[in-house]
Design a protein around this motif. Structure first.
Motif, PDB file in Angstrom:
ATOM      1  N   ARG A  11       0.860  -1.697  -0.155  1.00 32.76           N
ATOM      2  CA  ARG A  11      -0.238   0.405   0.125  1.00 32.76           C
ATOM      3  C   ARG A  11       1.055   0.958  -0.301  1.00 32.76           C
ATOM      4  O   ARG A  11       0.698   2.094  -0.240  1.00 32.76           O
ATOM      5  CB  ARG A  11      -0.969   0.055   0.946  1.00 32.76           C
ATOM      6  CG  ARG A  11      -0.264   0.103   2.423  1.00 32.76           C
ATOM      7  CD  ARG A  11      -0.848   0.521   3.271  1.00 32.76           C
ATOM      8  NE  ARG A  11      -1.632  -1.293   3.736  1.00 32.76           N
ATOM      9  CZ  ARG A  11      -2.304  -1.703   5.222  1.00 32.76           C
ATOM     10  NH1 ARG A  11      -3.613  -0.982   5.391  1.00 32.76           N
ATOM     11  NH2 ARG A  11      -2.799  -2.904   5.255  1.00 32.76           N
ATOM     12  N   VAL A  12       1.867   1.325   0.307  1.00 32.63           N
ATOM     13  CA  VAL A  12       3.158   2.499   0.092  1.00 32.63           C
ATOM     14  C   VAL A  12       4.212   1.851  -0.446  1.00 32.63           C
ATOM     15  O   VAL A  12       5.236   1.634   0.017  1.00 32.63           O
ATOM     16  CB  VAL A  12       3.083   2.657   1.274  1.00 32.63           C
ATOM     17  CG1 VAL A  12       4.150   3.758   1.499  1.00 32.63           C
ATOM     18  CG2 VAL A  12       1.878   2.725   2.826  1.00 32.63           C
ATOM     19  N   ALA A  16       8.055   2.682   0.399  1.00 37.44           N
ATOM     20  CA  ALA A  16       8.574   2.401   1.578  1.00 37.44           C
ATOM     21  C   ALA A  16       8.894   0.525   1.247  1.00 37.44           C
ATOM     22  O   ALA A  16       9.597   0.056   2.560  1.00 37.44           O
ATOM     23  CB  ALA A  16       7.824   2.802   2.629  1.00 37.44           C
TER      24      ALA A  16
END
Length: 811
Positions: A63-64, A67
């Protein structure tokens, strides 16, 4: 849940949404509930129990994306409610990619989650979440080894003491090392900071599997290339202190070219290990000492299989194992199962779990508390995109649900890589990757009866006879629906139903009425068909409430029970009949949980039982035996019993006082209080035993009568009237005796005729004195020939007295 319930609840949620009131997720839905639908991809879900009927699921999460790949987890309650924050709690959210996620229960409502990531080189990490989803150790987990290594292929299992054991592969060139670490609930590393070495070699380690040894240690199996020519299969046991217990380099399980190993415990500190060769499955049972129990090379489970894959072992709880796999023998991948005991004997024939068109594979399986196996897999039967299906196999290897399996999810696009865990009410929660709206995580529940989605029905725990009674009653016991207890408290009462036999349903004109003869009146004065309204019978009208289920069976309401927030209930109900020597008398029962909304109710799985008359009647009282001679014989009499379920009396006759009553010496059965023995004579030595018997075959103690108990006068020298007695024995072979009495002296004729009335033998034609006489016939006619089997007549003529009787010769 019935369709009305689902539609009503859906309407309620939509209505609340329109009002701006958030509706809580608290029910399983068709095609599964969303566990996580965050942006970008969520994949590789792994599931474990939350030890409270629900599940905890962990997955890799993008979702990120800037990162790197993270790890999230979510807990789902037994009712499908999402218990932690929406889209899951963070387990690892570092700057580098995580991989190889695994999960197991911590035994207290939380879970251990392990993985690898690249934050400082590829390490293995582990985190513990409590029942509320709160991490118990440092953020992003603790490293299970302080050695700077590159690792992959994690295995994780409970250690038996609320801790966990992690196994992984060290990929640092030039060696390949299989390593292990044990972690306690506080996060303490228990096997040295750098972990322990399970195996170290120069060649690659490939395809591993792990299971608990039941003593806070683990058993690991793996493939390695130490032979230099093929992958071979090895195993090692690690005790609770991290010491390897078997051969230092591991026990060689198979020297064949193998792959796809699977392992399960055997309940005794050892393990079952299965592997595949080029075409077959093989299995070995190894005990806690590392000794083989199925020969040096194990035994083949299949011969001629094609590309067996996705092998999984499930301990059967009874010293054996259940093996499931996918096989290409039919031209598609299909899912099969076998069950084997600890000695290598197959307990099931080959079970086809699913062999419909298209490929089925990547199956996962669990065992329920009753010894049944629930299997889930992903399935290409509908074409390009796979769906999720499930099936249940009972202890004997019979498929219980719909042929081909029950669909858990048939939503658009891909559903794949299921994982499974035992859930509430002996059902299963299955999670999977789902691409209907992106790559997300979904889950569903399937109950023990094959219903998909939560079905909060009561569970019948027993249908048992009421002990020590005269029959006619059964105890129905059930566990309450979990919706009765706080916070739901939606169950207001229960109703108990009995399935009508088909002949009774036919009399009512409802239900499945085929196959039985309609022959008796059930006495129902009025029939009120079940329409979902209040189910309290109107006792003044003595009406009967009947309903028909989806299978066409009709059910009669026996009673209702108001909810009292108990965990379980018992109701004593009338039975239709009792078990007898002619049959067990099975009857089928169902319990329904009701809510305040008449059409929202939950039916239990049908269970069966039978009633037994446990009480024998009292022994007959007032027994007497009196000899008489008009006609000659013995009259046995007694007082009638008072039991309402009395059937009658049996009179047994034997030639010695110690004879045992049985079919061979049963003289008579009567429903009255007397029986006449026309064969009795003063000069015979016969004994009698009389018992009372009820309608269910229970016999009383017997009352014994011997010669000393017989009363009555001796026979007079001359009978008061002439008579002709029945021959004895009859039928006979080869000799019978004919007795008669003469009131006066005179010419006597005793002749035998055949069935056509032809004279065949003159037994007597002479003058006889008054008195008692007898004459034997040996079945020889007047020509000296032996007569054939059949019916014959003998006629006595003595003065004005003429009488004829029938006798039967049996060869």
């Amino acid at each position: 849940m019935n369709h009305s319930t689902r539609s009503t609840l859906l309407f309620t949620i939509l209505f609340l949404f329109c009002l701006g009131i958030p509706a809580l997720q608290a029910e399983w839905w068709d095609d599964g509930i969303p566990v996580c639908t965050a942006v970008d991809d969520q994949e590789d879900p792994k599931i474990t129990t939350d030890d409270d009927g629900g599940a905890i699921i962990a997955w890799l999460d993008d979702r990120v994306p800037v990162a790197g790949r993270d790890i999230y987890a979510q807990r789902i309650g037994p009712d499908g409610s999402v218990l932690w924050v929406a889209d899951g709690v963070e387990v690892y959210a570092g700057p580098d990619n995580a991989d190889d996620v695994e999960i197991c229960s911590d035994g207290t409502g939380g879970a251990y989650i392990s993985w690898t990531d690249d934050r400082t080189g590829r390490y293995t990490y582990i985190q513990r979440l409590d029942e509320s989803g709160t991490p118990q150790w440092v953020a992003n987990g603790i490293a299970v080894s302080t050695k700077d290594i590159s690792v992959s292929d994690i295995l994780l299992t409970k250690d038996g003491a609320d801790g966990a054991i992690v196994v992984w592969k060290n990929m640092e060139w030039p060696s390949r090392v299989l390593m292990a670490q044990r972690v306690d609930p506080s996060g303490t590393l228990m096997w040295s900071d750098s972990a322990v070495v399970v195996f170290e070699g120069p060649e690659d380690i490939y395809e591993k599997a792990i299971t608990t040894d039941g003593s806070n240690g683990a058993i690991v199996t793996w493939m390695d290339y130490r032979s230099g020519s093929r992958y071979e299969l090895y195993a090692q046991r690690i005790d609770e202190d991290g010491d390897t217990l078997w051969t230092g380099e591991g026990v060689l399980i198979s020297s064949l070219a193998t792959w796809d190993p699977a392992i399960s415990p055997d309940g005794s500190g050892g393990a079952f290990i299965v592997w595949t060769t080029s075409s077959d499955l093989h299995i070995q049972h190894i005990n806690s000492s590392g000794s083989f129990l199925l020969g040096a090379s194990g035994i083949p489970l299949t011969t001629g299989s094609v590309q067996p894959t996705a092998v999984q072992l499930t301990y059967d709880g009874d010293g054996g194992v259940i093996i499931t796999w996918a096989d290409y023998s039919s031209g598609n991948y299909d899912v099969y199962a076998l069950r084997m005991d600890g000695a290598g004997s197959l307990l099931w024939p080959l079970v086809e779990i699913c062999s419909v068109e298209g490929n089925q594979f990547e199956q996962v399986a669990i065992l329920d508390s009753e010894g049944n196996t629930i299997v889930a897999w992903y399935d290409f039967r509908t074409g390009l995109y796979p769906d999720i299906y499930a099936q249940k196999i009972d202890q004997l290897g019979s498929v219980e649900w719909s042929a081909g399996g029950v669909p858990l999810c048939t939503a658009d696009y891909n559903q794949r890589f299921p994982d499974i865990v035992l859930a509430d009410h002996d059902g299963a929660i299955v999670c999977w990757e789902d691409e209907r709206t992106g790559l997300n995580i979904y889950a569903s529940y399937i109950g023990p009866n094959g219903f998909v989605g939560i079905y909060p029905a009561p569970r019948i725990s027993a249908v048992v006879d009421v002990p020590g009674d005269q029959g006619g009653k059964i105890h129905v016991q059930w566990d309450a629906s979990f919706l009765e207890a706080p916070p739901d408290m939606t169950i207001t009462y229960y109703s108990v139903w009995r399935r009508l036999p088909q002949y009774m349903a036919a009399l009512e004109g409802i239900g499945n009425t085929s196959g039985e003869n309609v022959s008796e009146d059930n006495g129902f004065e009025e029939t009120v068909f079940f329409d979902g309204s209040e189910l309290v019978p109107d006792k003044e009208e003595d009406r009967r409430i009947l309903r028909t289920d989806a299978g066409g069976y009709s059910w009669e309401l026996l009673g209702t029970q108001t909810s009292h927030y108990f965990e379980n209930y018992t109701m004593t109900v009338e039975s239709l009949y009792d078990s007898t020597a002619l049959g067990t008398g099975w009857q089928f029962y169902m319990v329904t949980a009701h809510t305040d909304t008449a059409w929202v109710y939950y039916d239990s799985v049908v269970d069966s039982g039978y009633s037994v008359d446990n009480l024998a009647p009292a022994a007959p009282l007032g027994v007497m035996a009196e000899q008489g001679y008009q006609p000659e014989g013995l009259t046995l009499s007694w007082d009638l019993n008072s039991e309402e379920d009395l059937s009658g009396y049996k009179v047994y006759r034997g030639s010695d006082p110690g004879f045992v009553p049985g079919p061979g010496n049963l003289m008579a059965y009567t429903e009255t209080g007397a029986v006449f023995d026309g064969d009795w004579r003063w000069n015979e030595t016969w004994y009698y035993r009389i018992v009372a018997i009820d309608i269910h075959g229970n016999e009383s103690d017997n009352v014994f009568l011997g010669p000393a108990d017989i009363t009555g006068d001796d026979l007079p020298d001359v009978p008061e009237t002439a008579f002709l007695a029945q021959n004895c024995p009859n039928p006979f072979n080869p000799v019978t005796t004919i007795r008669f009495g003469l009131k006066e002296s005179g010419l006597v004729s005793l002749k035998v005729y055949d069935a056509a009335g032809r004279l065949i033998r003159v037994l007597m034609d002479e003058v006889k004195e008054a008195g008692y006489c007898e004459k034997a016939w040996n079945g020889i006619d007047d020509r000296g020939a032996r007569v054939a089997s059949g019916v014959y007549f003998y006629r006595l003529i003595a003065g004005d007295f003429v009488e004829t009787k029938k006798m039967i010769m049996l060869r």
